[in-house]
Scaffold this motif. Sequence first.
Motif: not given
Length: 280
Positions: A166-168, A186, A190, A260
């Motif tokens: 989801h973030w990277q 990222a 994000a 984040s």
Amino acid sequence: WAAGEGDARTVGQLLADQVEFADVIVLNKTDLMEEGDERRVRAVLRRCNPKAEIVASVHGRVDPAAVLHTCLFDPAKAAAHPDWLKEPREHGRAPETEEYGISSLTFRSRRPFHPGRFEELGRVLERRGAAAPEETEGLLPSIHRDAARGVLRAKGLVWLATQQSHWQTGAASLAGRKFAVTYGPAWDAALAQPSPPSEEKKGEERQPSWGEEPWGDRRTELVVIGQHLSRPAMTAALEACLVTEEEMEAYATAFRDAASADVLRHLAGIAGEDLAERIR
């Protein structure tokens, strides 16, 4: 002109043809070779083509000067090769993609992969058509596993329904019998939440870097190359790995409003092993 029904030539023979005629050969992934393997590979290449320059690389990093404008190609020597222009003159040359049944597809999606189903697909890709003796019906139906068994190479950007993905950004790669997903920078979405448009800018086109709402630039763009590959069947296999509507709702509930900074505060002070488990 193309291979006839009785022609049993393989991709290995295509590789041999290209090695024997090359001026520069890039030997990639040398960091994954066991001790002595690189010497053996170089010896085989030298036997097939004594005059080619061999360039070792890791992650495909090569000095452009080693492969571009080398002036190694000699038309006179090429013309002396017994097979030079033989096929075009006699038959008309078909590309290797047709001769050896090699084709590709690009799979794009704005919905993430289910991590379990995508991992199972990855195991099938690594086996390259050899079914495991204990293999039974798993998360993917056998029809989708069968479709993936002709794949030779896959590489691209992937989005999985996991916390880390989801973030990277995720990078998936199948090379040889090794399939892996690694994580890098990222996603743009994000890094910060986009500010709402001002009254003057309402109605203007959204910045393309943010992609589609509500997930921004999170997406999958995966190139798949295979031999005798059924594009519809392989596309269906990849689509079967995507999250369902119900699974997407659960993902949205967990992540839609997350920022984040919230995640960084939550993970602060967690030990390395525990962090690795949680970030999955």
